[in-house]
Design an enzyme around this catalytic site. Structure first.
Site, short mmCIF file in Angstrom:
data_model
loop_
_atom_site.label_atom_id
_atom_site.label_comp_id
_atom_site.label_asym_id
_atom_site.label_seq_id
_atom_site.Cartn_x
_atom_site.Cartn_y
_atom_site.Cartn_z
N SER A 78 -28.33 -36.84 1.07
CA SER A 78 -28.12 -36.60 -0.36
C SER A 78 -27.11 -37.61 -0.87
CB SER A 78 -27.58 -35.18 -0.58
OG SER A 78 -28.46 -34.23 -0.04
N LYS B 33 -33.16 -34.41 -5.73
CA LYS B 33 -32.31 -33.65 -4.82
C LYS B 33 -31.08 -33.11 -5.55
CE LYS B 33 -30.30 -32.30 -0.95
NZ LYS B 33 -30.71 -31.07 -0.23
N LYS C 19 -20.70 -32.78 -2.33
CA LYS C 19 -21.06 -34.17 -2.60
C LYS C 19 -22.21 -34.23 -3.60
CE LYS C 19 -23.67 -36.29 0.29
NZ LYS C 19 -24.28 -36.99 1.44
#
Length: 295
Positions: free
Chosen positions: A94, A169, A237
């Site tokens: 990711s 994502k 993140k």
């Protein structure tokens, strides 16, 4: 037959490489800086390498699942200094769409191919070959890699040019984060009000509130198992990537801001490397309860 390599043999990488080993019909080379993870990969049937450089020099397609934007950028830059031009690089982690797009531009200039192909499904999906995989990059490169991706995922979707997989994502994990918070708040509230959490879960899991997040994360919470199959740190993140992208787009993300606040709280309290389900601790702390079954 293409020579396949994989960088990053942790929770997700181990499951994905296991499926490649079982289904590809050829050798799968792997590298991780942690010796124990290389040994586990070798025991599973992979060809463990002691140096990443050897993998770069050997493989036609290099998959990777690495933890941070900085590590991905440094690793892909290093690969392009060592590997043969024409090598296909597939980032399955990711990462920021902007980081990927910059790397993609450099890759084309140097004669390499780069796909952003992040996944959703966690450890269970990685082990079971049932991940959802979202891909960005050139369509013809995607078609070359697609048979291998299908060994690791139940759905493999071409999203568009470079960065589109990473953006998909980000959107996916925005929703997952909101689901996690909704679950934690509701179950802590129910516990405070005197309901047994296990009984509540049994009652509503087939109803309109049902979700994959609840199905997987409530049982872990009830058993107080916060060992990481998907770390809050990695999810944070993704949330930070969402906030960065929102800034570029000039839009506000009020619900994602709340997710970030609560993940930052987990970080401040030393729990950032626990499983995503540990976010319930924010609500447990606020309401003075513990979400475990009374039965």
């Amino acid at each position: 037959m293409k020579t396949i390599g994989y960088l990053g043999l942790g929770v997700m990488g181990y499951g994905m490489t296991s499926n490649l080993i079982d289904k590809s019909g050829g050798d799968v080379y792997g590298y991780d800086p942690v010796p124990a993870l290389r040994e586990r990969f070798a025991a599973r049937g992979g060809k463990a390498l002691d140096q990443a450089r050897t993998l770069y020099e050997t493989c036609d397609i290099i998959f990777m699942c690495l933890p941070t934007n900085a590590i991905v950028k440094a690793t892909i830059t290093e690969i392009m200094e060592i590997a043969r031009p024409g090598t296909i690089l597939v980032d399955m982690g990711s990462n920021s769409p902007y980081v990927i797009q910059d790397l993609h531009k450099t890759a084309l200039e140097k004669g390499f191919h780069l796909l952003d192909s992040p996944v959703s499904g966690g450890e269970i999906g990685a082990n079971g070959g049932s991940l959802v995989i979202m891909c960005g990059g050139e369509r013809e490169v995607f078609e070359t890699v697609k048979p291998y991706l299908q060994m690791m995922g139940k759905t493999v979707t071409y999203m568009g040019p470079s960065g589109c997989g990473s953006t998909a994502k980000v959107a996916n994990n925005m929703m997952v984060g909101i689901h996690l918070l909704a679950m934690g708040e509701a179950f802590a509230f129910a516990k405070k009000a005197g309901l047994d959490p296990q009984t509540l879960f049994d009652a509503i899991k087939g109803g309109f509130a049902q979700s994959a997040v609840m199905d997987v994360k409530v049982p872990k919470t009830l058993s107080r198992d916060f060992s990481a199959s998907a770390r809050i740190a990695v999810h944070l993140k993704d949330v930070n990537n969402a906030m960065e992208l929102a800034g570029h787009l000039g839009v506000d993300l009020p619900m994602t801001k709340i997710v970030k606040e609560q993940m930052d709280w987990m970080d401040a309290h030393g729990m950032i490397d626990e499983d995503q389900c540990a976010l319930v601790k924010y609500y447990e702390d606020a309401m003075g309860v513990e979400i475990r079954s009374d039965r």
